[in-house]
Design a protein around this motif. Structure first.
Motif, PDB file in Angstrom:
ATOM      1  N   GLU A  58       0.839  -1.205   0.000  1.00 43.68           N
ATOM      2  CA  GLU A  58       0.000   0.000   0.000  1.00 43.68           C
ATOM      3  C   GLU A  58       0.870   1.250   0.000  1.00 43.68           C
ATOM      4  O   GLU A  58       0.549   2.244  -0.667  1.00 43.68           O
ATOM      5  N   GLY A  59       1.967   1.206   0.767  1.00 41.93           N
ATOM      6  CA  GLY A  59       2.869   2.354   0.814  1.00 41.93           C
ATOM      7  C   GLY A  59       3.521   2.617  -0.532  1.00 41.93           C
ATOM      8  O   GLY A  59       3.681   3.772  -0.943  1.00 41.93           O
ATOM      9  N   ILE A  60       3.897   1.544  -1.242  1.00 36.03           N
ATOM     10  CA  ILE A  60       4.502   1.699  -2.572  1.00 36.03           C
ATOM     11  C   ILE A  60       3.530   2.380  -3.519  1.00 36.03           C
ATOM     12  O   ILE A  60       3.889   3.307  -4.256  1.00 36.03           O
ATOM     13  N   LEU A  61       2.287   1.936  -3.505  1.00 36.77           N
ATOM     14  CA  LEU A  61       1.284   2.550  -4.377  1.00 36.77           C
ATOM     15  C   LEU A  61       1.027   4.001  -3.982  1.00 36.77           C
ATOM     16  O   LEU A  61       0.767   4.852  -4.832  1.00 36.77           O
ATOM     17  N   LEU A 158      12.199   9.355  -5.539  1.00 34.02           N
ATOM     18  CA  LEU A 158      12.969   8.182  -5.120  1.00 34.02           C
ATOM     19  C   LEU A 158      13.872   7.693  -6.256  1.00 34.02           C
ATOM     20  O   LEU A 158      15.029   7.327  -6.024  1.00 34.02           O
ATOM     21  N   LYS A 159      13.369   7.712  -7.476  1.00 33.03           N
ATOM     22  CA  LYS A 159      14.203   7.324  -8.627  1.00 33.03           C
ATOM     23  C   LYS A 159      15.380   8.289  -8.777  1.00 33.03           C
ATOM     24  O   LYS A 159      16.502   7.875  -9.074  1.00 33.03           O
ATOM     25  N   LEU A 181      13.168  20.666   3.536  1.00 34.79           N
ATOM     26  CA  LEU A 181      14.091  19.673   2.980  1.00 34.79           C
ATOM     27  C   LEU A 181      13.474  18.293   3.088  1.00 34.79           C
ATOM     28  O   LEU A 181      12.554  18.055   3.869  1.00 34.79           O
ATOM     29  N   ILE A 182      13.997  17.390   2.281  1.00 36.55           N
ATOM     30  CA  ILE A 182      13.503  16.015   2.298  1.00 36.55           C
ATOM     31  C   ILE A 182      14.682  15.077   2.108  1.00 36.55           C
ATOM     32  O   ILE A 182      15.642  15.405   1.388  1.00 36.55           O
ATOM     33  N   LEU A 188      11.346   6.580   2.067  1.00 30.41           N
ATOM     34  CA  LEU A 188      11.280   5.157   2.396  1.00 30.41           C
ATOM     35  C   LEU A 188      10.333   4.879   3.552  1.00 30.41           C
ATOM     36  O   LEU A 188       9.712   3.815   3.618  1.00 30.41           O
ATOM     37  N   GLU A 189      10.206   5.834   4.480  1.00 26.18           N
ATOM     38  CA  GLU A 189       9.295   5.645   5.606  1.00 26.18           C
ATOM     39  C   GLU A 189       7.844   5.542   5.162  1.00 26.18           C
ATOM     40  O   GLU A 189       7.019   4.974   5.880  1.00 26.18           O
TER      41      GLU A 189
END
Length: 287
Positions: A58-61, A158-159, A181-182, A188-189
């Motif tokens: 679910e987090g990936i989506l 992320l890419k 900032l990020i 990932l969290e």
């Protein structure tokens, strides 16, 4: 028939039923995100996925829907280093914050000169506090700073992190000013859940003092630990964590920046997504 055999038959039956539904759905392929989530939920019911794996899927989506502005560290909470600081001043901030990367700024936080890695200061560790080091040159230690718009989606970011091998980027608003900032960890969290990191002063530490009245508090802090630290008497029977208790006060899933008041304490949501709150800024009002 013993209990083990019965349980095995139920599991086998659940897998067969799940496989029939998969083949039916995949005959034309899942056409929507909801179709895909439906398949994953069926797999969870058939015990082919555990709860943690389901949460990660679910987090990936979700990373395709969330933007940088949803998870970034706000400008007001950025820990920065000024270009004209001495070695002693730099080391004080690095040690107190426990972070591993720091934006180095000029006249204001909008003028970011580069990124300082804490590990690059190791060769100066033997310098006498306050005495500086003859060869210390902050400018020579800086790494290039990356900038991303606050509207960028997390899956795209992320890419970019993977391709550039950067772990931090400065977030700019539509006017070109620094909004926050990020880090790659923030992204990932959203997939794997909260990660104990440099925000923790020590293993298990969940309450970080910012100044005399403000504290960063992890939503996973137990109510007992919160009471002991702040001298409060919040009930411990209904909620295990302070995050659960504060969500009850809100009455809904709050967004970053929302606040709620509890007597002398103000809880401001610092880090959150659509599924959970990660961190509060707790401000204690004067007595």
């Amino acid at each position: 028939m013993n209990d083990d055999s019965s349980l095995k038959e139920q599991q086998d039956g659940g897998r067969s039923h799940w496989w029939r539904r998969v083949t039916q759905r995949l005959a034309g392929g899942p056409r929507t995100r909801e179709d895909l989530l439906g398949l994953l939920r069926d797999a969870r019911e058939a015990q082919l996925l555990d709860a943690d794996a389901m949460s990660m899927f679910e987090g990936i989506l979700q990373t395709a829907e969330l933007h940088v502005r949803d998870v970034m560290v706000p400008r007001a909470q950025m820990v920065t280093i000024e270009r004209d600081w001495t070695l002693a001043e730099v080391l004080d901030v690095v040690i107190e914050s426990g972070h591993s990367r720091f934006p180095v700024v000029g006249e204001s936080k909008d003028e970011v000169l580069g990124i300082l890695l804490a590990k690059d200061l190791l060769r100066y560790a033997a310098a006498v506090p306050g005495g500086g080091a003859p060869d210390f040159d902050l400018q020579r230690l800086l790494r290039p700073a990356g900038f991303v718009p606050e509207s960028k989606r997390l899956n795209v970011l992320l890419k970019e992190f993977r391709r550039s091998r950067n772990h931090m980027a400065l977030v700019v608003d539509e006017y070109g000013g620094v909004a926050g900032l990020i880090t790659i960890e923030d992204v990932l969290e959203q997939i794997v859940g909260e990660i104990d990191d440099e925000y923790d002063e020590a293993e298990g530490a969940r309450i970080l003092r910012q100044d005399e009245r403000r504290y960063l508090v992890s939503a996973l802090t137990s109510v007992e630990e919160f009471n002991a630290h702040f001298g409060t008497k919040l009930p411990t029977g209904d909620f295990d964590t302070i995050g659960g208790y504060v969500l009850h006060l809100f009455g809904h899933m709050p967004k970053r920046g929302e606040s709620v008041q509890l007597e002398r304490l103000s809880f401001n949501v610092q880090r959150a997504d659509k599924r959970r709150v990660h961190q509060f800024l707790v401000t204690v009002a004067p007595a």
